[in-house]
Design a protein around this motif. Structure first.
Motif, short mmCIF file in Angstrom:
data_model
loop_
_atom_site.label_atom_id
_atom_site.label_comp_id
_atom_site.label_asym_id
_atom_site.label_seq_id
_atom_site.Cartn_x
_atom_site.Cartn_y
_atom_site.Cartn_z
N GLN A 20 0.82 -1.22 0.00
CA GLN A 20 0.00 0.00 0.00
C GLN A 20 0.85 1.27 0.00
O GLN A 20 0.32 2.36 0.10
CB GLN A 20 -0.91 0.01 1.23
N GLN A 21 2.16 1.12 -0.11
CA GLN A 21 3.04 2.27 -0.03
C GLN A 21 3.65 2.64 -1.38
O GLN A 21 3.74 1.81 -2.28
CB GLN A 21 4.16 2.00 0.98
N VAL A 22 4.09 3.90 -1.47
CA VAL A 22 4.67 4.45 -2.69
C VAL A 22 6.05 5.00 -2.35
O VAL A 22 6.28 5.48 -1.23
CB VAL A 22 3.77 5.57 -3.27
N ALA A 23 6.96 4.95 -3.32
CA ALA A 23 8.30 5.48 -3.10
C ALA A 23 8.82 6.12 -4.37
O ALA A 23 8.44 5.73 -5.48
CB ALA A 23 9.25 4.39 -2.62
N ILE A 24 9.69 7.10 -4.20
CA ILE A 24 10.49 7.64 -5.29
C ILE A 24 11.93 7.62 -4.82
O ILE A 24 12.24 8.08 -3.72
CB ILE A 24 10.04 9.06 -5.71
N CYS A 25 12.81 7.05 -5.62
CA CYS A 25 14.21 6.89 -5.21
C CYS A 25 14.94 8.23 -5.29
O CYS A 25 15.05 8.80 -6.38
CB CYS A 25 14.91 5.87 -6.10
N PRO A 26 15.48 8.73 -4.18
CA PRO A 26 16.20 10.00 -4.22
C PRO A 26 17.60 9.87 -4.82
O PRO A 26 18.16 10.85 -5.31
CB PRO A 26 16.26 10.41 -2.75
N VAL A 27 18.15 8.67 -4.76
CA VAL A 27 19.46 8.36 -5.33
C VAL A 27 19.37 6.98 -5.97
O VAL A 27 18.37 6.28 -5.83
CB VAL A 27 20.57 8.37 -4.25
#
Length: 251
Positions: free
Chosen positions: A174-181
């Motif tokens: 149920q979670q979302v992520a955007i990779c900062p590196v």
């Protein structure tokens, strides 16, 4: 359901006290955590050396030679009583320009197959959803994001990818992520944002914070790359905008 105004206290160590406000991922509970983090910071309690907010709790690190646990609890009681049922201020709203095509739509078909949707529906629902940032952490400026429409919930990959480029956007459960590196990850990735979301030479090093809302707006590759390395700015304040389960209805 409202978050409790008083915390459950968990003794972590002679230098750590956890204030727990619930046992679920919920914006109202997270709002209470944010409110207490700000209030304790403003009080500048002698002996409190660090505050670490999470989804539903706050770790208060303290120096036992400067303040006893009893006195720390008394100070926290007073702050909670003073806050009462006060609500945190509304967060800011960000739109990150995201390209959902090749070669960054690694797992769009997997998400579609798991949820009985087409790839186009996955992108539309995801890119139109307004999501909530619960906390920043784990690595660099990684936002822990919730509010994903239920019709997109998809298990993580059986085996994580060894390396993904900075800016890729994905979901796990149920979670979302955007990779900062550049990172390894087991999330399902469906697009990429070329804006800079982490700069170690800036303070703060990321544009967003816990309590902000975020949308990954669908744009062409040309438009996404035209904003490469730009630091995103909030575009408007939000008060009551939420994401919903937007599963398409059948005729």
């Amino acid at each position: 359901m409202d978050a409790p105004s008083r915390s459950k206290r968990l003794f972590l160590s002679e230098r750590g006290l956890i204030l727990e406000y619930g046992n679920r991922i919920d914006p109202q509970i997270n709002g209470r955590v944010r409110l207490m983090t700000a209030a304790i910071g403003e009080k500048k309690i002698p002996g409190v050396v660090n505050l670490m907010p999470t989804f539903r709790s706050l770790l208060v690190e303290y120096d036992p030679l400067s303040i006893s646990l009893d006195h720390l609890n008394e100070a926290i009681d007073a702050i909670e009583d003073d806050l009462g049922d006060r609500k945190p201020p509304p967060g800011r709203y960000f739109e990150l320009l995201t390209y959902y095509g090749e070669p960054y739509n690694y797992d769009t078909d997997r998400i579609a197959a798991h949820n009985g949707l087409s790839a186009e529906e996955v992108v539309r629902i995801f890119s139109e959803a307004t999501l909530y940032i619960y906390m920043i952490g784990f690595i660099a400026a990684l936002p822990n994001i919730g509010g994903l429409p239920e019709c997109l919930h998809t298990p993580r990959l059986p085996s994580p990818r060894v390396l993904l480029p900075a800016g890729v956007v994905g979901l796990g459960g149920q979670q979302v992520a955007i990779c900062p590196v550049d990172l390894p990850s087991g999330f399902n990735y469906i697009g990429r944002c070329f804006q800079k979301i982490y700069d170690p030479y800036r303070f703060p090093p990321c544009p967003y914070a816990a309590g902000d809302r975020i949308r990954f707006k669908a744009v062409s590759l040309e438009e996404a790359q035209a904003h490469q390395d730009e630091f995103p700015e909030p575009v408007q304040e939000l008060e009551h905008r939420t994401s919903n389960d937007q599963r398409p209805t059948s005729n």
